[in-house]
Write a protein that holds these residues in place. Structure first.
Motif, PDB file in Angstrom:
ATOM      1  N   VAL A   1       4.132 124.222 107.423  1.00 46.13           N
ATOM      2  CA  VAL A   1       4.709 125.421 107.014  1.00 46.13           C
ATOM      3  C   VAL A   1       3.269 126.770 107.166  1.00 46.13           C
ATOM      4  CG1 VAL A   1       5.819 124.652 104.793  1.00 46.13           C
ATOM      5  CG2 VAL A   1       3.664 125.052 104.329  1.00 46.13           C
ATOM      6  N   PRO A   2       3.779 127.944 107.725  1.00 46.29           N
ATOM      7  CA  PRO A   2       3.476 128.983 107.785  1.00 46.29           C
ATOM      8  C   PRO A   2       2.187 128.529 106.421  1.00 46.29           C
ATOM      9  CG  PRO A   2       5.640 129.825 107.745  1.00 46.29           C
ATOM     10  CD  PRO A   2       6.051 128.254 107.107  1.00 46.29           C
ATOM     11  N   GLY A   3       0.808 128.765 107.859  1.00 47.48           N
ATOM     12  CA  GLY A   3      -0.466 128.867 107.188  1.00 47.48           C
ATOM     13  C   GLY A   3      -0.163 128.288 107.538  1.00 47.48           C
ATOM     14  N   ASP A   4      -0.853 126.685 107.154  1.00 45.14           N
ATOM     15  CA  ASP A   4      -0.927 125.889 107.186  1.00 45.14           C
ATOM     16  C   ASP A   4      -1.984 125.403 109.117  1.00 45.14           C
ATOM     17  OD1 ASP A   4       0.074 124.527 105.297  1.00 45.14           O
ATOM     18  OD2 ASP A   4       1.397 123.116 106.310  1.00 45.14           O
ATOM     19  N   LEU A   5      -3.243 124.625 108.101  1.00 46.74           N
ATOM     20  CA  LEU A   5      -4.565 123.287 109.199  1.00 46.74           C
ATOM     21  C   LEU A   5      -3.273 122.026 109.928  1.00 46.74           C
ATOM     22  CD1 LEU A   5      -7.048 122.910 110.458  1.00 46.74           C
ATOM     23  CD2 LEU A   5      -7.524 121.942 108.224  1.00 46.74           C
ATOM     24  N   TYR A   6      -2.742 121.797 110.971  1.00 50.33           N
ATOM     25  CA  TYR A   6      -2.542 121.117 111.616  1.00 50.33           C
ATOM     26  C   TYR A   6      -3.709 120.239 111.841  1.00 50.33           C
ATOM     27  CZ  TYR A   6      -0.597 117.457 114.181  1.00 50.33           C
ATOM     28  OH  TYR A   6       0.299 116.790 115.120  1.00 50.33           O
ATOM     29  N   ALA A   7      -3.789 118.784 111.200  1.00 49.66           N
ATOM     30  CA  ALA A   7      -4.432 117.834 111.567  1.00 49.66           C
ATOM     31  C   ALA A   7      -3.932 117.242 112.293  1.00 49.66           C
ATOM     32  CB  ALA A   7      -5.023 117.084 110.503  1.00 49.66           C
TER      33      ALA A   7
END
Length: 508
Positions: A56-62
């Motif tokens: 979702v907008p604002g995420d850190l994607y691991a």
């Protein structure tokens, strides 16, 4: 190919409503990781996920390296969904798709993703009391016992484990015994927002090994037992034990250990609260009496005196599970009245669960899916019947192959009729799984009758057809599960519903 549940779409795990954003610079400092683009240091992160499709907008994607693919392969989709930063390793950071976003680089990113998620969500495990239970068998039952007593004591509870996740009375699904690290931290934050005070939680060896409970602080950590399982994942029993032992590395304020068997005593320290049904310990049991329905009464002996317990669950192993729960609850000051009330009403889906349609034989569904658990379940029902024991049993595919003949052997040694069937074959040929089980069953001296019926529904119906008054039918292996995975597709299937239907048909 990942399994798909027919007619259902996997939903994203819950997120808290209120989050204080964290800058990527702050996250880099917290986890001591390299930030590739310092000019983007003020970018604000409001969530963390491992799944590009759930960004979702604002995420850190691991973007973690995996056995079959690298998470960075899906970074473009994650960014399109609104990811503002990426955590990955050097190989992932080299991807062209990441040239314009801040990237946190760590040689083993899985080790720090839990810490980063905990920071983003405000260290939520410190805002609820966590009761962590690990072990090969008994995790689910013990957490249900703890939850039931906490409710009786007036606490607001949550539950996380194999059967599913519960926030108060709201039931959520569960894809892992212990959710992935970012999902787990978000879940703690949601529970805290909704007023949950105490969370009973299963802690699997996979979770410990893969860092899913990193940066998680436990009020109590408990150990039930250890027997052969997951040796497709762990090299041997010693490695399996050492991974389980990580729950007792200081992350739990109090530790409770069942010392029956060879493994528990190795976890004992000066401050450990011990439990035993066979020898000296902080908590012991005596006077166990079992009714014709399998319900049990016993006296629990502890530091402050005796507690009379009524337990509506069959099996001597559940006395041990109850003692572990009682010891944990005592450590947190839960009163005797709540302990007695909570244990007297506890029910655990798929764990020695009776199916009663007025038939003249006993019918039980149990999740036992490892050799020791099969032995314990069958020994428990054998002790309470003068009739025959009929068991329906399979083994899962893509898992520990070495336990298959051992499970067949354990069943054939104890049952009068063993019906070898399919469990969750997953990507394997089901007949080869059954063949391995049959090998162990047929090699057993003094065995009963052994049948092979691959179709699990037909196998259960056959068991009911064979049952005479006074017999016991045990359908083992899948317990609470509501699906059967075959060739990557999960088909709706319930042992409880199928056994119920078979009994009703036989008594029309």
């Amino acid at each position: 190919m990942p399994a798909k549940l027919e007619g259902k779409v996997a939903t994203a795990p819950p997120r808290p409503n209120h989050i204080r954003p964290a800058s990527v610079a702050a996250l880099a400092a917290v986890a001591d990781v390299h930030l590739t683009r310092p000019g983007h240091a003020d970018v604000q992160v409001t969530g963390v996920t491992l799944r590009a499709q759930q960004v979702v907008p604002g995420d850190l994607y691991a973007a973690l390296p995996g056995a079959h693919a690298h998470g960075a392969d899906f970074a473009e989709a994650a960014l399109a969904n609104g990811a503002v930063a990426v955590l990955t390793d050097e190989a992932g950071a080299a991807r062209e798709s990441l040239r314009d976003v801040p990237v946190l680089v760590h040689p083993r990113p899985r080790e720090v993703v839990g810490l980063l998620a905990a920071h983003v969500y405000g260290r939520p495990s410190t805002k609820v009391r966590l009761w962590g239970v690990t072990g090969t068998s008994g995790k689910t039952t013990t957490t249900y016992m703890i939850e039931s007593v906490l409710k009786a004591a007036g606490r607001q509870t949550g539950l996380i484990g194999t059967v599913g996740t519960r926030i108060g009375d709201e039931q959520l699904g569960s894809s892992h015994t212990t959710p992935e690290a970012p999902d787990l931290q978000a879940l703690f934050a949601v529970m805290a927002e909704r007023g949950v005070t105490d969370v009973a939680m299963e802690v699997s060896s996979h979770a410990l090994h893969m860092g899913r409970v990193a940066a998680t602080e436990f009020e109590v950590g408990a150990f039930t037992n250890l027997s052969q399982d997951h040796l497709d994942f762990h090299a041997d029993m010693e490695e399996y034990f050492q991974v389980k032992a990580q729950l007792f590395d200081g992350r739990a304020r109090r530790e409770v250990v069942c010392v029956d068997g060879e493994w528990g005593p190795r976890l004992v320290k000066d401050t450990t609260v011990t439990v035993s049904t066979t020898g000296p310990a902080t908590w012991t049991a005596s006077g166990v009496e079992v009714s014709a329905t399998g319900e049990q009464t016993f006296t629990a002996h502890g530091p402050d005196g005796d507690v009379e317990i009524h337990l509506p669950l069959a099996g001597s192993f559940n006395v041990a599970n109850a003692l572990v729960a009682i010891a944990c609850l005592h450590e947190e000051g839960i009163g005797t009245d709540a302990v007695q009330a909570g244990l007297s009403t506890v029910q655990v889906p798929g764990r020695m669960q009776r199916v009663d349609e007025g038939q003249a034989f006993t019918a039980v569904v149990d999740y036992s899916h490892k050799p020791a658990a099969v032995a314990l379940a069958l020994d428990a029902v054998r002790a309470k019947t003068d009739g025959r024991v009929i068991v329906v049993l399979g083994c899962g595919g893509d898992r520990d192959r070495a336990k298959r003949p051992l499970m067949g052997e354990a069943a054939a040694q104890r049952a009068d009729v063993v019906i070898i069937t399919d469990d969750n074959p997953r990507s394997e040929d089901a007949s080869s799984i059954r063949a391995a089980m049959l090998e162990g069953a047929l090699a057993t001296a003094n065995r009963g009758e052994v049948l092979e019926i691959g179709d699990r529904r037909l196998a259960i119906f056959k068991a009911v057809e064979l049952a005479h008054p006074g017999d016991v039918v045990v359908v083992a292996g899948k317990g609470h599960e509501t699906g059967q995975e075959i060739a990557g597709v999960v088909h709706p299937f319930s042992d409880v519903d199928t056994l119920t239907a078979a009994i009703r048909k036989a008594h029309r």
